[in-house]
Scaffold this motif. Structure first.
Motif, PDB file in Angstrom:
ATOM      1  N   ASN A   8       4.774  39.657   7.647  1.00  0.00           N
ATOM      2  CA  ASN A   8       5.488  38.696   8.480  1.00  0.00           C
ATOM      3  C   ASN A   8       4.702  37.405   8.637  1.00  0.00           C
ATOM      4  O   ASN A   8       5.287  36.323   8.688  1.00  0.00           O
ATOM      5  CB  ASN A   8       5.782  39.314   9.850  1.00  0.00           C
ATOM      6  CG  ASN A   8       6.884  40.357   9.781  1.00  0.00           C
ATOM      7  OD1 ASN A   8       7.687  40.339   8.861  1.00  0.00           O
ATOM      8  ND2 ASN A   8       6.905  41.269  10.748  1.00  0.00           N
ATOM      9  N   GLN A  12       6.204  33.769   7.593  1.00  0.00           N
ATOM     10  CA  GLN A  12       6.225  32.616   8.507  1.00  0.00           C
ATOM     11  C   GLN A  12       5.453  31.443   7.917  1.00  0.00           C
ATOM     12  O   GLN A  12       5.854  30.283   8.051  1.00  0.00           O
ATOM     13  CB  GLN A  12       5.633  33.019   9.864  1.00  0.00           C
ATOM     14  CG  GLN A  12       6.471  34.015  10.641  1.00  0.00           C
ATOM     15  CD  GLN A  12       7.904  33.553  10.835  1.00  0.00           C
ATOM     16  OE1 GLN A  12       8.151  32.400  11.202  1.00  0.00           O
ATOM     17  NE2 GLN A  12       8.852  34.441  10.569  1.00  0.00           N
ATOM     18  N   LYS A  15       7.664  29.788   5.314  1.00  0.00           N
ATOM     19  CA  LYS A  15       8.711  28.956   5.929  1.00  0.00           C
ATOM     20  C   LYS A  15       8.155  27.600   6.337  1.00  0.00           C
ATOM     21  O   LYS A  15       8.793  26.562   6.138  1.00  0.00           O
ATOM     22  CB  LYS A  15       9.304  29.668   7.140  1.00  0.00           C
ATOM     23  CG  LYS A  15      10.203  30.839   6.804  1.00  0.00           C
ATOM     24  CD  LYS A  15      10.791  31.466   8.066  1.00  0.00           C
ATOM     25  CE  LYS A  15      11.712  32.623   7.722  1.00  0.00           C
ATOM     26  NZ  LYS A  15      12.303  33.233   8.936  1.00  0.00           N
ATOM     27  N   LYS A  16       6.967  27.609   6.909  1.00  0.00           N
ATOM     28  CA  LYS A  16       6.344  26.348   7.325  1.00  0.00           C
ATOM     29  C   LYS A  16       5.922  25.525   6.115  1.00  0.00           C
ATOM     30  O   LYS A  16       6.135  24.305   6.061  1.00  0.00           O
ATOM     31  CB  LYS A  16       5.137  26.637   8.214  1.00  0.00           C
ATOM     32  CG  LYS A  16       4.481  25.378   8.777  1.00  0.00           C
ATOM     33  CD  LYS A  16       3.320  25.727   9.698  1.00  0.00           C
ATOM     34  CE  LYS A  16       2.775  24.488  10.378  1.00  0.00           C
ATOM     35  NZ  LYS A  16       2.306  23.463   9.439  1.00  0.00           N
ATOM     36  N   GLN A  21      13.481  25.815   6.937  1.00  0.00           N
ATOM     37  CA  GLN A  21      14.422  25.715   8.048  1.00  0.00           C
ATOM     38  C   GLN A  21      14.842  24.281   8.344  1.00  0.00           C
ATOM     39  O   GLN A  21      15.802  24.068   9.082  1.00  0.00           O
ATOM     40  CB  GLN A  21      13.796  26.361   9.293  1.00  0.00           C
ATOM     41  CG  GLN A  21      13.629  27.881   9.140  1.00  0.00           C
ATOM     42  CD  GLN A  21      12.828  28.492  10.263  1.00  0.00           C
ATOM     43  OE1 GLN A  21      11.720  28.039  10.559  1.00  0.00           O
ATOM     44  NE2 GLN A  21      13.370  29.519  10.893  1.00  0.00           N
ATOM     45  N   ASP A  29      17.366  31.462   3.945  1.00  0.00           N
ATOM     46  CA  ASP A  29      16.298  31.989   4.784  1.00  0.00           C
ATOM     47  C   ASP A  29      15.439  32.916   3.921  1.00  0.00           C
ATOM     48  O   ASP A  29      15.680  33.073   2.721  1.00  0.00           O
ATOM     49  CB  ASP A  29      16.894  32.740   5.977  1.00  0.00           C
ATOM     50  CG  ASP A  29      15.930  32.793   7.161  1.00  0.00           C
ATOM     51  OD1 ASP A  29      14.726  32.517   6.970  1.00  0.00           O
ATOM     52  OD2 ASP A  29      16.381  33.112   8.272  1.00  0.00           O
TER      53      ASP A  29
END
Length: 667
Positions: A8, A12, A15-16, A21, A29
């Motif tokens: 996880n 994350q 994603k950054k 997003q 996603d």
């Protein structure tokens, strides 16, 4: 710490790192398994679809990389969003007329895109903007519902105008937007000859300036549009022929991809001034067409940078509706139908370029061997650098390494150092640079000259695609597209790379990437696992890229797959189009595949006569040649794909894929 928790953290971080997003508009996603997934736009409660599951379906259908993946649901949602948002704002503001959207066919002319827009857009009476006779034919053959708008821009000859007049007779609101004074006499003459009253619009040259790459569409030097004096000439000419009632639409185009909402508001105010005076002149004005301009936030920065936008779709709609309403109130004019020509925002999100990585070049040093007593003094000096490498002397070490390396190269050119000795020096140089980079990572302040060291040591990942065919704007205008791995995102990203395509061109590379609302020169990636495919996706490529692509190195159109997400979390392959074969692209550049096969057979037969090969070898060579003619222009991994082509009838000649599909359908 559990393994799942580690995964996880990596997700994350991904994603950054990739800003998913911020630019994805909620369509994409990352799953807990580390795969990029597609969210169902109409129902967020439905389980997302993994892109890796789609790729598995492609493999089962023998569709090899690269592939352009189109997602019908996203295209439909884009049309829905702009129409429903305008409808909501119009109701909120008490605006006394409607919104009518039109899609500019030039943005993506592929048949499946046009057909889907015509089909789904019927519920909103969404129309088309056309700029050529071919685009007019495409519009007329797909729009079935009367009263849909067709906005005719560009230069229009008699045939173009006749098509438009016949469209009016069929019930379409087909507007001829006058771009130059030479068009008006043809419109008047042909409408009188056919007895059909035309719908006429005028395109004005705006003086309002906008930011972004495409701001040259405004001002006195704009290629298209009428000046104020030319506009008066149009009015007087229509009055002279008792046709001023045909002038019903004002058209203006501020620019494509407008990043700043203030520019849009200023342009609408200027357009309303023209609209009001045309009404004063007696024209039966009832439409105001504000052209394109609704931007796509490619970088996710939500800024007024050229590849972003500082406004939401709702703010865009509110500013247009409110500005028209407020500006025209002082003239006591009825509210016109609002028309926009949003193309980029309609189709960009719906297409993804998928490709696999074929190879990697790494700038890593090999293990350093011990000193050789016969080693050249320059190489001994290079070894010595590592002994005094520390933060205080990092710039000195960097300079010394370059000096000694360059001296070795000069000696090699003069024959005073052999190849083996040069290779030792090059390896030592790489080792020193990597050591310097490790030291820099511990320092608060990095010397200016060393800020780009990471980029100089970055890997090169070779992708199975052609930049010039599939991402021409990346090369031509430095367009940034979101690029990222589509799987393994639960693993840590440990490599930095630039991307190279498979063309024989030094420009066939991507070395600017979106990162944290900005751009950077390298892309974070995973190491390649031996025997496993590694897939990347380039997102937001639905606008212009398929239309503008060229045949550099004779790499043709890629395979194309269109899918639709279902309410039960399944998906359907609604369309699959096999990309160009070698035979196809050769025919595009005026080769005749049948003649080429015949000439090659003659060449091979000559080799038999001269004793260089035997008859059995002749057949093997001819089969290989014919199999390649049927092959995909891109890199093919599977040997059975080649075998399948080889097993085809040796006398079968390549034919156009579209013709082949038609023939199969008839049979």
């Amino acid at each position: 710490m559990s393994i799942k928790h580690i995964e996880n953290i990596n997700i994350q971080a991904a994603k950054k790192t990739f800003g998913l997003q911020h630019w994805s508009n909620g369509y994409f996603d990352i799953s807990d398994d580390g795969d990029i997934v597609i969210n169902n736009p109409s129902n967020k409660d439905i389980e997302p679809l993994s892109l890796m599951k789609v790729i598995k379906g492609m493999e089962d259908r023998e569709l090899q990389m690269p592939v352009v993946l189109r997602i019908e649901n996203i295209l439909d949602q884009s049309i829905c969003d702009i129409n429903e948002t305008f409808r909501s704002v119009i109701e909120q503001e008490g605006y006394q007329n409607d919104y009518r959207g039109v899609y500019p066919i030039k943005v993506n002319q592929q048949a499946h895109i046009i057909e889907e827009i015509a089909n789904f857009g019927a519920r909103y009476q969404h129309g088309f903007e056309v700029g050529s006779k071919a685009e007019m034919i495409a519009a007329l053959s797909t729009l079935e519902q009367p009263d849909r708008l067709i906005i005719c821009n560009g230069y229009k000859d008699q045939e173009f105008i006749d098509l438009g007049l016949q469209a009016i007779k069929l019930g379409f609101h087909c507007f001829f937007v006058i771009e130059t004074l030479t068009e008006l006499p043809i419109i008047i003459r042909r409408s009188q000859a056919l007895g059909i009253s035309p719908y006429i619009g005028v395109r004005i040259k705006m003086t309002s300036k906008v930011g972004g790459h495409w701001n040259s569409t405004t001002g006195d030097r704009s290629v298209f549009g009428l000046s104020s004096s030319q506009l008066i000439q149009v009015i007087d000419e229509l009055k002279a022929h008792d046709m001023l009632d045909c002038l019903q639409l004002l058209h203006c185009h501020l620019g494509s991809q407008i990043p700043n909402i203030r520019d849009i508001r200023g342009g609408v105010v200027e357009a309303c001034r023209y609209y009001a005076d045309l009404c004063k002149e007696g024209a039966a004005m009832s439409y105001i067409d504000l052209g394109g301009g609704l931007a796509v936030d490619y970088t996710g920065a939500q800024s007024n940078g050229g590849q972003s936008r500082n406004y939401s779709l709702r703010e865009y709609c509110e500013d247009i509706v409110d500005t028209i309403k407020t500006t025209l109130a002082s003239y006591q004019l009825e509210h016109p139908v609002i028309v926009t020509e949003s193309g980029r925002a309609t189709v960009a999100y719906s297409s993804i370029l998928l490709f696999n990585i074929l190879d990697v070049a790494q700038f890593e040093p090999l293990s350093i061997q011990g000193n050789d007593v016969d080693e050249h003094e320059l190489i001994k000096d290079m070894r010595e650098i590592l002994s005094y490498l520390k933060p205080q002397r990092v710039q000195e070490c960097y300079n010394d390494a370059h000096y000694y390396r360059d001296e070795v190269r000069e000696l090699f050119k003069r024959g005073q150092i052999d190849l083996r000795m040069r290779s030792i020096a090059e390896n030592l140089f790489l080792h020193i640079l990597h050591s310097i980079r490790d030291v820099l990572n511990t320092m608060e302040r990095i010397p200016t000259e060393l800020e780009g060291l990471d980029e100089s040591l970055a890997d090169i990942y070779y992708g199975n695609f052609s930049l010039f065919q599939s991402l021409p704007d990346s090369w031509a205008i430095d367009q940034l597209f979101p690029i990222m791995p589509i799987h393994r995102l639960d693993e840590k990203l440990t490599r930095r790379a630039v991307l190279a395509d498979i063309t024989c061109d030094c420009d066939g590379k991507i070395d600017r990437f979106i990162a944290d609302h900005d751009s950077q020169k390298t892309l974070p990636l995973h190491p390649i696992n031996l025997g496993e495919e590694y897939y990347l996706g380039v997102f937001l490529v639905g606008a212009y890229q398929e239309t503008l692509g060229d045949l550099h190195n004779l790499f043709g159109d890629t395979n194309v797959v269109s899918i639709r997400l279902n309410d039960d979390s399944s998906f359907d392959f609604v369309k699959e189009i096999h990309g160009d074969t070698i035979s196809d692209v050769l025919s595009y550049v005026e080769f005749e595949p049948k003649e080429m096969q015949l000439r090659f057979r003659n060449t091979v037969e000559s080799a038999v006569r001269e004793g260089r090969i035997n008859a059995r070898e002749r057949q093997t060579i001819i089969k290989a040649f014919n199999a390649s003619m049927h092959g995909y222009t891109y890199y093919e991994n599977e040997e059975d794909a080649y075998q399948e082509k080889s097993n085809k009838n040796n006398n079968e000649l390549p034919i156009n894929q579209a013709e082949k599909q038609i023939a199969e359908a008839v049979l």
